[in-house]
Design a protein around this motif. Structure first.
Motif, mmCIF file in Angstrom:
data_model
loop_
_atom_site.group_PDB
_atom_site.id
_atom_site.type_symbol
_atom_site.label_atom_id
_atom_site.label_comp_id
_atom_site.label_asym_id
_atom_site.label_seq_id
_atom_site.Cartn_x
_atom_site.Cartn_y
_atom_site.Cartn_z
ATOM 1 N N THR A 120 0.885 -1.271 -0.038
ATOM 2 C CA THR A 120 -0.028 -0.063 -0.002
ATOM 3 C C THR A 120 0.954 1.424 0.067
ATOM 4 O OG1 THR A 120 -0.270 0.223 2.469
ATOM 5 C CG2 THR A 120 -1.721 -1.126 1.214
ATOM 6 N N GLU B 279 1.054 3.535 2.323
ATOM 7 C CA GLU B 279 1.313 3.578 3.351
ATOM 8 C C GLU B 279 2.820 2.832 3.779
ATOM 9 O OE1 GLU B 279 -2.327 5.137 3.001
ATOM 10 O OE2 GLU B 279 -1.824 2.944 2.788
ATOM 11 N N ILE C 139 5.854 4.112 2.035
ATOM 12 C CA ILE C 139 6.340 5.264 2.434
ATOM 13 C C ILE C 139 7.275 4.876 3.702
ATOM 14 C CG2 ILE C 139 5.655 7.426 3.756
ATOM 15 C CD1 ILE C 139 3.531 7.691 1.487
ATOM 16 N N LYS C 140 6.581 4.030 4.564
ATOM 17 C CA LYS C 140 7.118 3.652 5.781
ATOM 18 C C LYS C 140 8.430 2.697 5.771
ATOM 19 C CE LYS C 140 5.634 0.087 7.961
ATOM 20 N NZ LYS C 140 4.575 -0.888 8.633
ATOM 21 N N THR D 277 2.880 6.762 -5.568
ATOM 22 C CA THR D 277 3.767 7.334 -4.160
ATOM 23 C C THR D 277 5.267 7.453 -4.512
ATOM 24 O OG1 THR D 277 2.256 5.242 -3.222
ATOM 25 C CG2 THR D 277 4.136 5.855 -1.956
#
Length: 348
Positions: free
Chosen positions: A179, A181, A184-185, A231
């Motif tokens: 995802t 998220e 990015i993490k 992203t």
């Protein structure tokens, strides 16, 4: 190196039916290794002395009751258990798995308490170590729980670093797990570890596509177009040097990886197959994102050669050296950051 500066390097012994004990003992049979660190093996001196004879080694084992009492210039052993162990090289045995966990548990507890500076883990058998206390797909997830923080599996050599968006995830589930998220993490973790642990001031990172040819503009799956590309653009718009997605099939063969400080693969085999092909047994598994330093060799228990005195120690030895280097770099980065804050008049 002054004795007061000697790094305490904890070692969990792994599965005793595999090659873990062999590579550990052979590494420190070379007394020159004791110039770089003070090793502390969490296991049992009786079984290690038996294995030392098995492999015809001369390494002297110093029994201690606590890591604080480790003797510099010696190979120290903390007796984690007293029971006899029945070793059957090459066999999967849940009883042996219990000892592997007890070693890991004790070593991790010492790492949390700063009784050791670095943890190097010998290979476990992921099936036999399972229990109520250890229900994880591997070391990485267990250590993330025990040490806190968001972990990332980062395979490293001097010239190549490959991180994973997903590690021990079934292939059929990967597209659903990745995802914005998560991307990015994981990229944030790899950026921070490159800065603090590898002295890279402005990390440049390549991201490999999820589907063949990164989806061919949506012809082979939509994930690259709908998840990865937007992203990556968000991150670049913020000033991060993140590029991709790159087609994985040609990325390593064209040596494009040399243009980046690290590569992040979408899934386990996409990253580890080229990494292990290029590293030739000199690779190291580093768990980035944790508040302590843990490394391991880039191979498993190798049951097929266990007990035959044939194991190659190169990857384990590199794991020792890389653990020491990362610990020093992280301390240097912390000191530098604190000094900069003090100069700015900020309270630390």
């Amino acid at each position: 190196m002054k004795q007061a500066e000697m790094i305490k390097l904890g070692i969990s012994i792994g599965d005793l039916n595999g090659i873990g004990s062999e590579i550990v003992l052979k590494t420190f049979d070379d007394s020159r290794m004791l110039d770089f660190c003070t090793p502390i093996i969490f296991a049992n001196s009786k079984i290690l002395n038996f294995l030392k004879k098995q492999y015809k080694l001369s390494v002297h084992l110093q029994v201690i009751d606590h890591p604080a009492n480790a003797v510099d210039g010696k190979v120290n052993v903390v007796n984690v258990w007293k029971e006899n162990v029945n070793i059957n090289f090459g066999e999967e045995d849940p009883e042996i798995g219990k000892f592997a966990f007890r070693s890991l548990e004790a070593a991790t507890a010492s790492l949390k308490k700063d009784e050791i500076d670095v943890l190097v883990t010998a290979p476990i058998n992921k099936a036999t170590i399972q229990s109520d206390s250890f229900s994880f797909p591997g070391h990485t997830d267990y250590l993330a729980r025990e040490l806190g923080g968001e972990s990332l599996m980062l395979m490293i050599t001097d010239n190549l670093k490959v991180g994973l968006l997903t590690d021990h995830v079934a292939l059929k589930d990967i597209a659903n797990v990745i995802t914005p998220e998560l991307i990015i993490k994981k990229i944030k973790i790899i950026q921070e570890t490159l800065k603090s642990d590898f002295r890279v001031r402005k990390p440049k990172i390549a991201v490999l596509g999820i589907n063949p040819h990164s989806g061919d503009n949506g012809l082979i799956g939509k994930e690259d177009e709908e998840v990865l590309k937007p992203t990556i653009k968000r991150l670049r718009d913020k000033g991060d040097l993140v590029f991709g997605p790159y087609a994985a099939d040609s990325f390593f063969g064209t040596k494009n990886y040399k243009n980046f400080d690290a590569v992040i693969a979408s899934y386990h085999d996409q990253g580890l197959i080229p990494f292990k092909t290029l590293s030739f047994g000199m690779g190291v598994n580093f768990t980035a994102g944790l508040n302590r330093v843990r490394t391991s060799p880039d191979h498993g228990t190798a049951f097929e050669i266990a007990g035959k005195n044939e194991a190659n120690i190169n990857s384990f030895k590199e794991a020792v050296f890389k653990g020491i280097e990362i610990f020093k770099a992280r301390k240097e980065y912390k000191d530098l950051t604190e000094n900069q804050l003090q100069k700015q008049g900020r309270k630390i």
